[in-house]
Scaffold this motif. Structure first.
Motif, PDB file in Angstrom:
ATOM      1  N   GLU A   1       0.872  -1.167   0.000  1.00 25.50           N
ATOM      2  CA  GLU A   1       0.000   0.000   0.000  1.00 25.50           C
ATOM      3  C   GLU A   1       0.907   1.213   0.000  1.00 25.50           C
ATOM      4  OE1 GLU A   1      -2.419  -0.404   3.400  1.00 25.50           O
ATOM      5  OE2 GLU A   1      -3.450  -2.191   2.678  1.00 25.50           O
ATOM      6  N   VAL A   2       1.110   1.819  -1.161  1.00 27.94           N
ATOM      7  CA  VAL A   2       2.125   2.853  -1.277  1.00 27.94           C
ATOM      8  C   VAL A   2       1.568   4.103  -1.907  1.00 27.94           C
ATOM      9  CG1 VAL A   2       3.979   1.174  -1.489  1.00 27.94           C
ATOM     10  CG2 VAL A   2       2.860   1.986  -3.545  1.00 27.94           C
ATOM     11  N   ASP A   3       2.168   5.198  -1.541  1.00 29.59           N
ATOM     12  CA  ASP A   3       1.962   6.457  -2.230  1.00 29.59           C
ATOM     13  C   ASP A   3       3.046   6.548  -3.283  1.00 29.59           C
ATOM     14  OD1 ASP A   3       2.027   9.970  -1.207  1.00 29.59           O
ATOM     15  OD2 ASP A   3       1.766   9.006  -3.164  1.00 29.59           O
ATOM     16  N   GLU A   4       2.684   6.479  -4.540  1.00 25.39           N
ATOM     17  CA  GLU A   4       3.675   6.376  -5.596  1.00 25.39           C
ATOM     18  C   GLU A   4       4.513   7.637  -5.742  1.00 25.39           C
ATOM     19  OE1 GLU A   4       1.974   5.043  -9.181  1.00 25.39           O
ATOM     20  OE2 GLU A   4       1.215   3.175  -8.341  1.00 25.39           O
ATOM     21  N   THR A   5       4.147   8.693  -5.073  1.00 27.50           N
ATOM     22  CA  THR A   5       4.958   9.914  -5.137  1.00 27.50           C
ATOM     23  C   THR A   5       6.004   9.952  -4.038  1.00 27.50           C
ATOM     24  OG1 THR A   5       3.456  11.162  -3.703  1.00 27.50           O
ATOM     25  CG2 THR A   5       2.965  11.156  -6.064  1.00 27.50           C
ATOM     26  N   GLN A   6       5.985   8.991  -3.124  1.00 31.60           N
ATOM     27  CA  GLN A   6       6.901   9.027  -1.983  1.00 31.60           C
ATOM     28  C   GLN A   6       7.516   7.657  -1.767  1.00 31.60           C
ATOM     29  OE1 GLN A   6       7.802  11.630   0.136  1.00 31.60           O
ATOM     30  NE2 GLN A   6       9.281  10.131   0.865  1.00 31.60           N
ATOM     31  N   ALA A   7       8.822   7.588  -1.797  1.00 28.14           N
ATOM     32  CA  ALA A   7       9.502   6.335  -1.501  1.00 28.14           C
ATOM     33  C   ALA A   7       9.382   6.053  -0.011  1.00 28.14           C
ATOM     34  CB  ALA A   7      10.974   6.436  -1.890  1.00 28.14           C
ATOM     35  N   THR A   8       9.125   4.792   0.330  1.00 28.73           N
ATOM     36  CA  THR A   8       8.968   4.434   1.738  1.00 28.73           C
ATOM     37  C   THR A   8       9.712   3.146   2.022  1.00 28.73           C
ATOM     38  OG1 THR A   8       6.943   3.218   1.233  1.00 28.73           O
ATOM     39  CG2 THR A   8       6.693   5.509   1.925  1.00 28.73           C
ATOM     40  N   PHE A   9       9.770   2.801   3.297  1.00 29.43           N
ATOM     41  CA  PHE A   9      10.415   1.565   3.719  1.00 29.43           C
ATOM     42  C   PHE A   9       9.384   0.669   4.363  1.00 29.43           C
ATOM     43  CE2 PHE A   9      13.887   4.428   3.292  1.00 29.43           C
ATOM     44  CZ  PHE A   9      14.919   3.631   2.849  1.00 29.43           C
TER      45      PHE A   9
ATOM     46  N   SER B   1       8.582  -2.048  -7.800  1.00 25.55           N
ATOM     47  CA  SER B   1       7.247  -1.480  -7.954  1.00 25.55           C
ATOM     48  C   SER B   1       7.350   0.038  -8.093  1.00 25.55           C
ATOM     49  CB  SER B   1       6.378  -1.844  -6.743  1.00 25.55           C
ATOM     50  OG  SER B   1       6.924  -1.280  -5.570  1.00 25.55           O
ATOM     51  N   PRO B   2       6.356   0.693  -8.696  1.00 23.77           N
ATOM     52  CA  PRO B   2       6.420   2.150  -8.881  1.00 23.77           C
ATOM     53  C   PRO B   2       6.615   2.898  -7.563  1.00 23.77           C
ATOM     54  CG  PRO B   2       4.657   1.219 -10.212  1.00 23.77           C
ATOM     55  CD  PRO B   2       5.167   0.105  -9.344  1.00 23.77           C
ATOM     56  N   GLY B   3       5.875   2.533  -6.526  1.00 20.88           N
ATOM     57  CA  GLY B   3       6.082   3.128  -5.208  1.00 20.88           C
ATOM     58  C   GLY B   3       6.960   2.203  -4.403  1.00 20.88           C
ATOM     59  N   TRP B   4       8.261   2.186  -4.720  1.00 22.40           N
ATOM     60  CA  TRP B   4       9.154   1.139  -4.224  1.00 22.40           C
ATOM     61  C   TRP B   4       9.350   1.203  -2.716  1.00 22.40           C
ATOM     62  CZ3 TRP B   4      13.332   3.327  -1.858  1.00 22.40           C
ATOM     63  CH2 TRP B   4      13.738   4.605  -2.282  1.00 22.40           C
TER      64      TRP B   4
ATOM     65  N   GLN C   1      23.396  -9.196  -9.641  1.00 19.78           N
ATOM     66  CA  GLN C   1      23.324  -8.453 -10.888  1.00 19.78           C
ATOM     67  C   GLN C   1      22.185  -7.443 -10.929  1.00 19.78           C
ATOM     68  OE1 GLN C   1      25.709  -8.696 -13.184  1.00 19.78           O
ATOM     69  NE2 GLN C   1      26.715 -10.225 -11.903  1.00 19.78           N
ATOM     70  N   ASP C   2      21.148  -7.666 -10.158  1.00 20.77           N
ATOM     71  CA  ASP C   2      19.954  -6.838 -10.319  1.00 20.77           C
ATOM     72  C   ASP C   2      19.467  -6.250  -9.001  1.00 20.77           C
ATOM     73  OD1 ASP C   2      17.634  -5.653 -11.236  1.00 20.77           O
ATOM     74  OD2 ASP C   2      16.493  -7.517 -11.330  1.00 20.77           O
ATOM     75  N   THR C   3      18.902  -7.082  -8.157  1.00 17.22           N
ATOM     76  CA  THR C   3      18.189  -6.601  -6.974  1.00 17.22           C
ATOM     77  C   THR C   3      19.095  -5.888  -5.986  1.00 17.22           C
ATOM     78  OG1 THR C   3      16.736  -8.511  -7.252  1.00 17.22           O
ATOM     79  CG2 THR C   3      16.525  -7.272  -5.207  1.00 17.22           C
ATOM     80  N   LEU C   4      20.298  -6.399  -5.768  1.00 13.76           N
ATOM     81  CA  LEU C   4      21.228  -5.780  -4.820  1.00 13.76           C
ATOM     82  C   LEU C   4      21.575  -4.360  -5.261  1.00 13.76           C
ATOM     83  CD1 LEU C   4      23.041  -6.098  -2.310  1.00 13.76           C
ATOM     84  CD2 LEU C   4      24.828  -6.977  -3.835  1.00 13.76           C
ATOM     85  N   SER C   5      21.980  -4.226  -6.517  1.00 15.86           N
ATOM     86  CA  SER C   5      22.333  -2.894  -7.029  1.00 15.86           C
ATOM     87  C   SER C   5      21.144  -1.952  -7.002  1.00 15.86           C
ATOM     88  CB  SER C   5      22.877  -3.010  -8.455  1.00 15.86           C
ATOM     89  OG  SER C   5      24.084  -3.748  -8.481  1.00 15.86           O
ATOM     90  N   ASN C   6      19.986  -2.456  -7.382  1.00 14.64           N
ATOM     91  CA  ASN C   6      18.780  -1.630  -7.420  1.00 14.64           C
ATOM     92  C   ASN C   6      18.420  -1.134  -6.022  1.00 14.64           C
ATOM     93  OD1 ASN C   6      16.541  -0.348  -8.420  1.00 14.64           O
ATOM     94  ND2 ASN C   6      15.445  -2.208  -9.016  1.00 14.64           N
ATOM     95  N   SER C   7      18.515  -2.018  -5.034  1.00 15.45           N
ATOM     96  CA  SER C   7      18.159  -1.650  -3.661  1.00 15.45           C
ATOM     97  C   SER C   7      19.073  -0.560  -3.120  1.00 15.45           C
ATOM     98  CB  SER C   7      18.223  -2.881  -2.756  1.00 15.45           C
ATOM     99  OG  SER C   7      17.290  -3.868  -3.145  1.00 15.45           O
TER     100      SER C   7
END
Length: 358
Positions: free
Chosen positions: A85-93, A129-132, A169-175
């Motif tokens: 459940e995310v606000d796509e304009t704000q990154a959250t944890f 996801s868009p609101g990651w 190759q992917d998830t670690l760098s992205n995070s």
């Protein structure tokens, strides 16, 4: 084929049904409510829309978090992730782990050849996801994955694990790209900042173990972690160092980095560099350069770039003992290249990485 719409009950008298639909317009997995007796636990509606890049063959859905202890069900033991459940304009944890911390059984001490596949599936969906969301709290997916990969790397078993390589190759760098460089860094609480640092310590320990693997994704990520101008390090520049406290008189030969200005000590970055060095990262770097036979300049510059960025924090003994020998190997190699080879190899990244050191 397109046009599939399959439904089946998950258990007798099921409270929910899993609907997998695949149409020409979209692919979706839905867990939806069915009318149930009043004494049955509530389930929340969930909808998962998958990006085109990754759509797993198996799915799982989970009920509301308050019923997670007795209502979680899985398909083929693959946990796909929490309801976001995310606000796509704000990154959250994410502050709750979709997999209990005891499930993975991973610890830094005590090697394990098991990989937390469910954690990888969960975090991959969360960060893409868009609101990651990046699960950075203790015991959550990122920490468990880092610890698992670190044990596999130290046992030299990670190269054989396809999921582990995908994580590299992917998830670690992205995070880490998100938590270290995103403009939302200065909106996160001090507690969250500390969790990011703790995960970064695990990351540099992993990099120290993997630096001889010529893994370009990890090497490029190291340049972000050691960059003092990144959003994370800039925001936390006033943090004191734990490895080199302000009143300490630690000889330079015993450490690899130290603050140059205690008014702005950049202590967390100093600590990351010292953790890298104490885990033999600089020695492994030098050993790798000594083992080079015919490296590309792109590879050499990718190796050196992280240390060119943070060289102001490195102690003179670290530079003399490790980086000077590396650059001498590079200059000797470059001097033997023909003009045609230089034209072929030359790159802007190479120049920017080598100049501060040479």
């Amino acid at each position: 084929s397109s046009g599939i719409n399959a439904e089946w009950p998950l258990r007798p008298g099921s409270l929910d049904e899993l609907v997998i639909s695949d149409t020409t317009e979209e692919s979706a997995v839905k867990c939806r409510n069915i009318p149930v007796p009043s004494n049955s636990p509530d389930l929340i509606e969930q909808e998962f829309y998958e990006e085109d890049s990754v759509f797993p063959e198996n799915y799982s859905a989970r009920p509301s978090r308050r019923n997670a202890s007795h209502d979680v069900f899985q398909l083929n033991n693959v946990l796909y992730g929490p309801d976001l459940e995310v606000d796509e304009t704000q990154a959250t944890f994410d502050t709750t782990s979709s997999v209990p911390a005891t499930d993975s059984g991973i610890s830094v001490s005590g090697a394990s050849d098991e990989f937390p596949y469910a954690d990888l599936a969960t975090i991959d969906r969360m960060v893409n996801s868009p609101g990651w969301k990046v699960p950075v709290e203790p015991g959550q997916e990122l920490e468990r994955l880092l610890k698992a990969c670190l044990e596999l790397a130290r046992s030299e078993m990670d190269d054989e694990n396809e999921a582990c390589q995908k994580f590299y190759q992917d998830t670690l760098s992205n995070s880490f790209h998100k938590v270290l460089t995103d403009s939302a860094v200065n909106s996160w609480t001090p507690e969250i900042q500390g969790y990011i640092f703790d995960n970064s310590v695990l990351l540099v320990k992993l990099m120290a173990a993997k630096i001889r693997s010529e893994n370009m994704a990890l090497l490029r990520l190291m340049a972000i972690v050691f960059n003092p101008t990144s959003k994370f390090h800039h925001y936390n520049a006033s943090q004191p160092s734990k490895t080199v406290p302000p009143s300490s008189q630690i000889p330079g030969a015993d450490i690899f980095a130290r603050p140059t200005d205690f008014r702005v000590p950049k202590g967390w970055l100093v600590d990351l560099i010292n953790n890298f060095g104490s885990d033999e990262g600089f020695q492994n770097l030098l050993d790798q350069f000594k083992a080079f036979t015919n490296p590309s300049l792109e590879l050499v510059s990718t190796y050196l770039k992280p240390f060119g960025l943070c060289i102001d924090l490195l102690t003179s003994s670290c530079v003399q003992n490790y980086l000077v020998p590396c650059t001498l190997i590079v200059t000797n190699y470059v001097s033997n290249l023909s003009n045609e080879q230089l034209k072929k190899e030359k790159s802007t990244d190479c120049d920017s990485a080598l100049i501060p050191l040479l």
